[in-house]
Scaffold this motif. Sequence first.
Motif, PDB file in Angstrom:
ATOM      1  N   LEU A 101       0.870  -1.178   0.000  1.00 42.40           N
ATOM      2  CA  LEU A 101       0.000   0.000   0.000  1.00 42.40           C
ATOM      3  C   LEU A 101       0.903   1.223   0.000  1.00 42.40           C
ATOM      4  N   ALA A 102       1.139   1.763  -1.190  1.00 44.45           N
ATOM      5  CA  ALA A 102       2.109   2.844  -1.340  1.00 44.45           C
ATOM      6  C   ALA A 102       1.526   4.207  -0.999  1.00 44.45           C
ATOM      7  N   GLY A 103       0.245   4.374  -1.256  1.00 46.55           N
ATOM      8  CA  GLY A 103      -0.357   5.673  -0.994  1.00 46.55           C
ATOM      9  C   GLY A 103      -1.804   5.685  -1.410  1.00 46.55           C
ATOM     10  N   GLU A 104      -2.410   6.856  -1.290  1.00 53.90           N
ATOM     11  CA  GLU A 104      -3.807   6.978  -1.681  1.00 53.90           C
ATOM     12  C   GLU A 104      -4.121   8.404  -2.108  1.00 53.90           C
ATOM     13  N   ILE A 105      -5.163   8.511  -2.928  1.00 52.65           N
ATOM     14  CA  ILE A 105      -5.665   9.799  -3.409  1.00 52.65           C
ATOM     15  C   ILE A 105      -7.023  10.026  -2.772  1.00 52.65           C
ATOM     16  N   LEU A 106      -7.216  11.198  -2.211  1.00 54.27           N
ATOM     17  CA  LEU A 106      -8.503  11.573  -1.641  1.00 54.27           C
ATOM     18  C   LEU A 106      -9.018  12.810  -2.362  1.00 54.27           C
ATOM     19  N   VAL A 107     -10.255  12.726  -2.829  1.00 50.32           N
ATOM     20  CA  VAL A 107     -10.878  13.860  -3.510  1.00 50.32           C
ATOM     21  C   VAL A 107     -11.699  14.649  -2.495  1.00 50.32           C
ATOM     22  N   THR A 108     -11.467  15.952  -2.427  1.00 48.99           N
ATOM     23  CA  THR A 108     -12.239  16.820  -1.544  1.00 48.99           C
ATOM     24  C   THR A 108     -13.178  17.670  -2.389  1.00 48.99           C
ATOM     25  N   ASP A 109     -13.807  18.653  -1.765  1.00 50.56           N
ATOM     26  CA  ASP A 109     -14.769  19.473  -2.496  1.00 50.56           C
ATOM     27  C   ASP A 109     -14.105  20.360  -3.543  1.00 50.56           C
ATOM     28  N   ASP A 110     -12.865  20.817  -3.285  1.00 54.94           N
ATOM     29  CA  ASP A 110     -12.282  21.776  -4.218  1.00 54.94           C
ATOM     30  C   ASP A 110     -10.864  21.445  -4.658  1.00 54.94           C
ATOM     31  N   HIS A 111     -10.327  20.254  -4.280  1.00 55.88           N
ATOM     32  CA  HIS A 111      -9.004  19.837  -4.749  1.00 55.88           C
ATOM     33  C   HIS A 111      -8.839  18.361  -4.418  1.00 55.88           C
ATOM     34  N   TRP A 112      -7.657  17.812  -4.694  1.00 60.20           N
ATOM     35  CA  TRP A 112      -7.392  16.432  -4.289  1.00 60.20           C
ATOM     36  C   TRP A 112      -6.100  16.380  -3.482  1.00 60.20           C
ATOM     37  N   GLN A 113      -5.984  15.339  -2.675  1.00 59.49           N
ATOM     38  CA  GLN A 113      -4.860  15.206  -1.759  1.00 59.49           C
ATOM     39  C   GLN A 113      -4.161  13.873  -1.983  1.00 59.49           C
ATOM     40  N   LEU A 114      -2.845  13.886  -1.754  1.00 61.50           N
ATOM     41  CA  LEU A 114      -2.047  12.675  -1.900  1.00 61.50           C
ATOM     42  C   LEU A 114      -1.433  12.306  -0.551  1.00 61.50           C
ATOM     43  N   THR A 115      -1.631  11.052  -0.150  1.00 64.10           N
ATOM     44  CA  THR A 115      -1.009  10.522   1.066  1.00 64.10           C
ATOM     45  C   THR A 115       0.055   9.508   0.678  1.00 64.10           C
ATOM     46  N   ASN A 116       1.250   9.651   1.254  1.00 64.03           N
ATOM     47  CA  ASN A 116       2.376   8.769   0.981  1.00 64.03           C
ATOM     48  C   ASN A 116       2.550   7.826   2.174  1.00 64.03           C
ATOM     49  N   HIS A 117       2.240   6.533   1.966  1.00 67.58           N
ATOM     50  CA  HIS A 117       2.368   5.559   3.046  1.00 67.58           C
ATOM     51  C   HIS A 117       3.787   4.991   3.184  1.00 67.58           C
ATOM     52  N   SER A 118       4.666   5.309   2.234  1.00 69.54           N
ATOM     53  CA  SER A 118       6.021   4.782   2.310  1.00 69.54           C
ATOM     54  C   SER A 118       6.766   5.386   3.492  1.00 69.54           C
ATOM     55  N   ALA A 119       7.575   4.559   4.143  1.00 72.43           N
ATOM     56  CA  ALA A 119       8.384   5.047   5.258  1.00 72.43           C
ATOM     57  C   ALA A 119       9.735   5.580   4.797  1.00 72.43           C
ATOM     58  N   THR A 120      10.093   5.353   3.530  1.00 69.17           N
ATOM     59  CA  THR A 120      11.447   5.698   3.071  1.00 69.17           C
ATOM     60  C   THR A 120      11.476   6.526   1.786  1.00 69.17           C
ATOM     61  N   HIS A 121      10.464   6.436   0.923  1.00 70.48           N
ATOM     62  CA  HIS A 121      10.528   7.060  -0.402  1.00 70.48           C
ATOM     63  C   HIS A 121       9.608   8.270  -0.520  1.00 70.48           C
ATOM     64  N   SER A 122      10.133   9.330  -1.112  1.00 71.82           N
ATOM     65  CA  SER A 122       9.299  10.468  -1.495  1.00 71.82           C
ATOM     66  C   SER A 122       8.677  10.193  -2.856  1.00 71.82           C
ATOM     67  N   TYR A 123       7.520  10.802  -3.110  1.00 68.39           N
ATOM     68  CA  TYR A 123       6.876  10.730  -4.414  1.00 68.39           C
ATOM     69  C   TYR A 123       6.881  12.122  -5.037  1.00 68.39           C
ATOM     70  N   LEU A 124       6.927  12.165  -6.364  1.00 71.18           N
ATOM     71  CA  LEU A 124       6.864  13.435  -7.079  1.00 71.18           C
ATOM     72  C   LEU A 124       5.495  13.601  -7.727  1.00 71.18           C
ATOM     73  N   VAL A 125       4.976  14.818  -7.662  1.00 68.88           N
ATOM     74  CA  VAL A 125       3.765  15.179  -8.404  1.00 68.88           C
ATOM     75  C   VAL A 125       4.182  16.273  -9.376  1.00 68.88           C
ATOM     76  N   GLU A 126       4.239  15.938 -10.659  1.00 65.87           N
ATOM     77  CA  GLU A 126       4.714  16.866 -11.686  1.00 65.87           C
ATOM     78  C   GLU A 126       3.551  17.548 -12.381  1.00 65.87           C
ATOM     79  N   ASN A 127       3.812  18.757 -12.837  1.00 66.25           N
ATOM     80  CA  ASN A 127       2.862  19.491 -13.685  1.00 66.25           C
ATOM     81  C   ASN A 127       3.373  19.409 -15.119  1.00 66.25           C
ATOM     82  N   PRO A 128       2.877  18.451 -15.930  1.00 64.21           N
ATOM     83  CA  PRO A 128       3.423  18.260 -17.285  1.00 64.21           C
ATOM     84  C   PRO A 128       3.233  19.464 -18.192  1.00 64.21           C
TER      85      PRO A 128
END
Length: 269
Positions: free
Chosen positions: A58-85
């Motif tokens: 279980l690496a992470g999860e996406i939660l949708v809110t009323d006006d944006h979305w959120q990213l949760t990182n469950h990893s204890a060691t790795h960062s994740y990148l969110v890029e704007n292509p």
Amino acid sequence: MSGVVVHLPQGSGGTDGGEPYGDAVTLRLGPGEVARFGRGSATVPVELRLADAAISRLAGEILVTDDHWQLTNHSATHSYLVENPEGAGEYLRVAPRRVGAPVPFEFSRVVLPTRGDVTVSFQVFAPDHVYLDPDATGAPWGRLTVTAYSLDETAAYFLVLVALCEPRLRDQSRVAVPTTPQIVERLRGHVTGGTLTARAISSHIDYLAEEKLRIGVPDLREPGRSERRNGKREEIVGLALRFGLVREEHLTLLPPLTGAGGRERQTAR
């Protein structure tokens, strides 16, 4: 915000035995809904299966809110990148164990570190970002209005929309809308749009039809799909021009036409 679209392209879910893993997956999430991603298992179900030994069950999860979305990182060691292509290299780094990091981009690519040569990533579209009516600035909050079609004029999809509308904006006539190869050629000299491939342009057209302009599109897998695809483009252009979403001043976003020959190529479409 009515929700987001999460898309895992085919072969982007890591490698299994050295070969690209996984079919394409598309999820539509409304406010309050969650999509989990990771390697998964019989006891750890995930909506997006990613195959790589460096990715947690279980690496992470996406939660949708009323006006944006959120990213949760469950990893204890790795960062994740969110890029704007579609930006100028903007990205967010979501640290290990970070909960609910808000993501501001309309179109995002979530990239996870792996041990292999194939990048593991998926895309998140947040098509319903809301912009205030510019004429309502300063009005009481209870009286503000929002735009019916939320379009970012700096995004690549808007550049594709302008290229689709260009022949009719220049001639005010019922000429055929440009094909994908014609748009590739038209944007070739653009600083950022010149790198768009035919596949990317087709994806932007689908995004415009299905998410931004909310045009009902028949199943393109049925017989006569070529006619349906052309019909979708016609509907996109018709709606954009009827409501003034694309206007003559937007033509300056495109590379300059080169001489009379360039203009003839545009009007011949």
